[in-house]
Design an enzyme around this catalytic site. Structure first.
Site, PDB file in Angstrom:
ATOM      1  CE1 TYR A  61     -12.501 -33.185  19.350  1.00 39.24           C
ATOM      2  CE2 TYR A  61     -11.777 -35.234  20.341  1.00 39.24           C
ATOM      3  CZ  TYR A  61     -12.244 -34.544  19.255  1.00 39.24           C
ATOM      4  OH  TYR A  61     -12.462 -35.205  18.057  1.00 39.24           O
ATOM      5  N   PRO A 208     -19.914 -43.137  14.905  1.00 44.04           N
ATOM      6  CG  PRO A 208     -18.979 -44.793  16.268  1.00 44.04           C
ATOM      7  CD  PRO A 208     -18.936 -43.318  15.994  1.00 44.04           C
ATOM      8  CB  ALA A 210     -25.911 -41.491  13.345  1.00 41.09           C
ATOM      9  CD  GLN A 211     -23.589 -35.611  16.299  1.00 41.24           C
ATOM     10  OE1 GLN A 211     -24.649 -35.025  16.240  1.00 41.24           O
ATOM     11  NE2 GLN A 211     -22.438 -35.014  16.105  1.00 41.24           N
ATOM     12  CG  LEU A 214     -27.172 -45.664  13.729  1.00 39.16           C
ATOM     13  CD1 LEU A 214     -25.791 -45.799  13.114  1.00 39.16           C
ATOM     14  CD2 LEU A 214     -28.199 -46.446  12.909  1.00 39.16           C
ATOM     15  CB  THR A 215     -28.576 -45.725  20.858  1.00 38.76           C
ATOM     16  OG1 THR A 215     -29.532 -44.642  20.871  1.00 38.76           O
ATOM     17  CG2 THR A 215     -27.161 -45.164  20.791  1.00 38.76           C
ATOM     18  CE  LYS A 217     -31.476 -41.406  25.684  1.00 38.74           C
ATOM     19  NZ  LYS A 217     -30.280 -40.728  26.233  1.00 38.74           N
TER      20      LYS A 217
END
Length: 316
Positions: A61, A208, A210-211, A214-215, A217
């Site tokens: 990273y 969690p 899904a990038q 699932l927000t 937005k």
């Protein structure tokens, strides 16, 4: 907040983990564009303030920068922090010594003498056999530089093999870090989740949310597009967003009942599965506070079932 024991007798950690893939990563997350060290240090502090002290990183990273930043921030931490990092089995790493050398470098960047959880980042080890890899990690546990051993992205069969090699040395395999969310439920149908439960292995769930899908937005109507390579991900297209609309609608509905956001409901669903810890990636203190809102409450059995039902198209 009730802690979770990794595996059968591994370290005890918070039920939510902070993911640091974006810490120093310019390629995927545009590090330095809109957020930098100041925001990340704020996120680190916000996590501790909210009671979350478990962080996941990897040597790859930001080409080591993620580990370095964590090591830097930990020097002034207000409470003990638990770090999980990952070893990358690269083609030129074909001896046990190369594993130990990589661990040494990670510990230097993190400014630690011992890592709570050391994971193998992916199963394909090129010229390094799983026997050599796992036995070296077992040696490092015996020498005290690793508290617990985990794997990442391992299939059910690969996980079982790693578990057997370690078990012969009296060392448990405590985690398998895999992609898992309401929109990526393949581990339920491909044997990974069942095998993990059989072997007493904890699942660390990456992506969690899904990038970001699932927000709530991103919607077909709003037409907002994400940054980086997610721009070309078909799931963020109008058609992709229309497909997930029923899931987002239910997340909104349940969120209104509990005074929570869709993301907090999605994370709570994962935690409710038992022995699963979501790794929520963050870049800012606000994102940490958002994710921490998944803790301290629980969806009921009916609601868990409703989410399971609406997300069934993503079982395979």
């Amino acid at each position: 907040m009730e802690n979770i024991t990794l595996g059968q007798n591994g370290p005890s950690v918070t039920p939510l983990c902070i993911g640091t893939w974006a810490w120093g990563d310019k390629l995927f997350w545009n590090y330095g564009n809109g957020y930098g060290t100041q925001e990340l240090e704020g996120a680190f502090t916000a996590a501790l303030d909210s009671g979350v002290t478990f962080f996941d990183t990897a040597e790859v990273y930001g080409m080591g920068l993620s580990e370095k930043l964590l090591g830097q921030f930990m020097q002034t931490a207000s409470k003990p922090v638990q770090i999980a990092t990952k070893f990358g089995p690269l083609p030129w790493r074909f001896t046990g010594q190369s594993v130990s050398d990589a661990l040494t470098e990670s510990l230097k960047r993190l400014q630690l003498e011992r890592i709570e959880l050391y994971q193998v980042h992916w199963p394909f080890a090129f010229f390094l056999s799983q026997e050599s890899l796992m036995n070296t990690l077992a040696d490092e546990v015996k020498q005290g530089r690793i508290a617990a051993v985990g794997v990442s992205n391992y299939s059910a069969t690969q996980m079982r093999e790693a578990h057997q090699i370690l078990a012969a040395r009296g060392i448990p395999l405590v985690v398998n870090q895999v992609r898992y969310s309401l929109l990526t439920r393949q581990i339920e149908s491909n044997g990974i989740l069942a095998t993990a439960r059989e072997l007493g292995v904890t699942i660390l769930a990456y992506s969690p949310l899904a990038q970001g899908l699932l927000t709530g937005k991103y919607t077909p109507e709003r037409g907002e597009t994400p940054n980086g390579v997610r721009k070309i991900d078909p799931r963020f297209s109008k058609e992709g967003l229309e497909k997930i609309a029923p899931v987002i609608s239910l997340l909104h509905s349940l969120g209104e009942k509990y005074g929570r956001t869709p993301a907090q409901v999605a994370l709570n669903w994962l935690i409710a599965q038992g022995n699963i810890i979501p790794i929520a990636g963050v870049k800012t203190p606000e994102q940490v506070k958002q994710n921490a809102g998944a803790l301290g409450w629980r969806l009921n059995t009916d609601e868990i079932g409703q989410l399971e039902q609406v997300s069934r198209p993503w079982l395979s």
